[in-house]
Enzyme design. Structure first.
Site, PDB file in Angstrom:
ATOM      1  CG  MET A 273      -1.490   0.744   1.822  1.00  0.00           C
ATOM      2  SD  MET A 273      -3.230   1.668   3.214  1.00  0.00           S
ATOM      3  CE  MET A 273      -4.055   2.333   2.621  1.00  0.00           C
ATOM      4  CB  SER A 274       0.974   4.197   0.703  1.00  0.00           C
ATOM      5  OG  SER A 274       1.704   5.649   0.500  1.00  0.00           O
ATOM      6  CG  MET A 275       7.298   4.192   0.356  1.00  0.00           C
ATOM      7  SD  MET A 275       8.704   4.596   1.798  1.00  0.00           S
ATOM      8  CE  MET A 275       9.554   3.733   1.506  1.00  0.00           C
TER       9      MET A 275
ATOM     10  CE1 TYR B  25      -5.640   0.759  -2.083  1.00  0.00           C
ATOM     11  CE2 TYR B  25      -4.134  -0.116  -0.914  1.00  0.00           C
ATOM     12  CZ  TYR B  25      -5.209   0.710  -1.214  1.00  0.00           C
ATOM     13  OH  TYR B  25      -5.819   1.682  -0.473  1.00  0.00           O
TER      14      TYR B  25
ATOM     15  N   GLY C 110       3.809   0.142  -2.589  1.00  0.00           N
ATOM     16  CA  GLY C 110       4.321   0.209  -3.584  1.00  0.00           C
ATOM     17  C   GLY C 110       4.915   0.338  -4.910  1.00  0.00           C
TER      18      GLY C 110
END
Length: 391
Positions: free
Chosen positions: A235-237, A258, A239
């Site tokens: 999730m987020s970083m 994501y 990714g």
């Protein structure tokens, strides 16, 4: 007769605050409604008393909401109402501390309160889970195993990690509850730069995310079983972190960015340029991002941030990813340019498959990590799981 002039047409609003950080973090707390981690009007009434850009006010009002939520719990007779109140209190404590500086002593209290509330909530609700302490470089990493319904051992194991500012417990609301409802078990974990690894052991981020991922997968297999399929969602970083791990960890059958985070160095340079203006010193969009970078990377200057984050680039390793890849992209992501998704897909030259899904503004999923549209990205993800990994 005087000509009638129609009054201006009035419309609703799509924003909670003009400031992007305050708006985005409001979406973030509301994102947990689907998993019983927030209630709409509780949050709306709270943000209605928060002064735009005032981080102390943000802490005070969300801490008050968390306390009010907990005060009502002794009067609850219904078990699930009690459990969900604890889960909402957890989320409100997490939200309260989010914008505090790393050195603020209120973080310690809010951190302890959110974990305690989370454990109370899951225990009272009867949600099965087991916390793991994973040995790592002389310290330890936290992980949580959420067994799925009967037969989950024969289905793919979903593994999930957060990013630049996620908490381990937050991942329950992000994905675990939805996965359980669909028959999956989930393993969540935090690595260096996150959660207790950072706060209690002083472990800062590493670009070599395969190392903590390997340690966590080893512990799971030693404690439980070897999954038939393993899918990692970042999730987020995450990714960046999850695809980086997939390039070096052969046990991963699928990886989900994501959202996409192909090149962190270029994003850091953009923030550093924005930080040069006098206006930036009073903008939480900039001040929070820089404070968090210093803390999680273990550096003290903007130049050091840029140098450190230049290592977080998937270009040199993406060709080593051989599993199935799913990349999610928000059209209006305020952190990551959507063009990074094209760069990532082009670099995944040896992936078994590579799918990229874009969410435009009318879809509701255009924000970073599709905040405010959780069911939208869940539909994409679980459809992909069914197509790629169903027996």
């Amino acid at each position: 007769m005087a000509e009638h002039t129609p009054s201006p047409q009035r419309f609703g609003t799509t924003r909670f605050f003009a400031n992007q950080t305050f708006h985005f973090q409001t979406l973030r707390v509301l994102n947990d409604i689907a998993a019983n981690g927030a209630d709409l009007n509780e949050v709306l009434l709270t943000i209605g008393s928060i002064e735009e850009g005032n981080t102390d006010c943000w802490y005070q009002k969300f801490a008050e909401l968390a306390e009010r939520t907990q005060v009502r719990i002794p009067g609850c007779i219904d078990r699930l109402s009690t459990a969900y109140a604890w889960l909402r209190a957890h989320n409100y404590w997490r939200t309260a501390e989010f914008l505090l500086t790393p050195q603020d002593p209120r973080r310690v209290t809010a951190w302890a309160n959110q974990i305690a509330a989370f454990d109370q909530g899951l225990t009272v609700a009867g949600v099965p889970y087991t916390r793991l302490s994973v040995p790592y470089e002389g310290a330890s990493l936290r992980a949580i195993v959420y067994p799925g319904p009967e037969g989950w051992e024969k289905r793919p194991l979903i593994v999930c990690c957060g990013g630049y500012d996620s908490t381990l417990e937050e991942l329950y609301f992000v994905l675990v509850k939805a996965a359980y409802d669909r028959g999956y078990g989930v393993l969540t974990y935090e690595g260096p730069g996150q959660g207790a690894a950072l706060r209690e052991h002083g472990l800062t981020f590493t670009p070599e995310w395969e190392k903590p991922t390997r340690a966590v997968l080893d512990m799971f297999e030693q404690t439980y079983f070897t999954p038939a399929k393993t899918i990692l969602v970042g999730m987020s970083m995450g990714g960046y972190l999850a695809p980086r791990a997939a390039a070096f960890e052969p046990r991963l059958d699928g990886v989900v960015a994501y959202d996409v985070f192909f090149d962190m160095g270029s994003v850091a340079q953009r923030y550093a340029q924005s930080a040069q203006t006098a206006e930036a010193r009073n903008n939480p969009d900039i001040t929070w991002a820089i404070d968090n970078a210093f803390w999680t990377l273990g550096v003290t200057t903007l130049d050091a941030v840029i140098t450190a984050l230049q290592q977080y680039n998937l270009a040199p390793v993406a060709a080593a990813i051989t599993c199935d890849v799913l990349t999610l992209v928000g059209e209006k992501d305020h952190f990551i340019p959507a063009s990074q998704a094209q760069d990532f897909e082009a670099a995944c030259t040896h992936a078994r498959s590579c799918e990229t899904v874009y969410y435009d503004r009318p879809s509701g999923g255009a924000e970073h990590c599709q905040l405010g549209a959780q069911t939208l990205w869940h539909a994409t993800f679980f459809d992909w799981m069914a197509r790629k990994f169903s027996s």
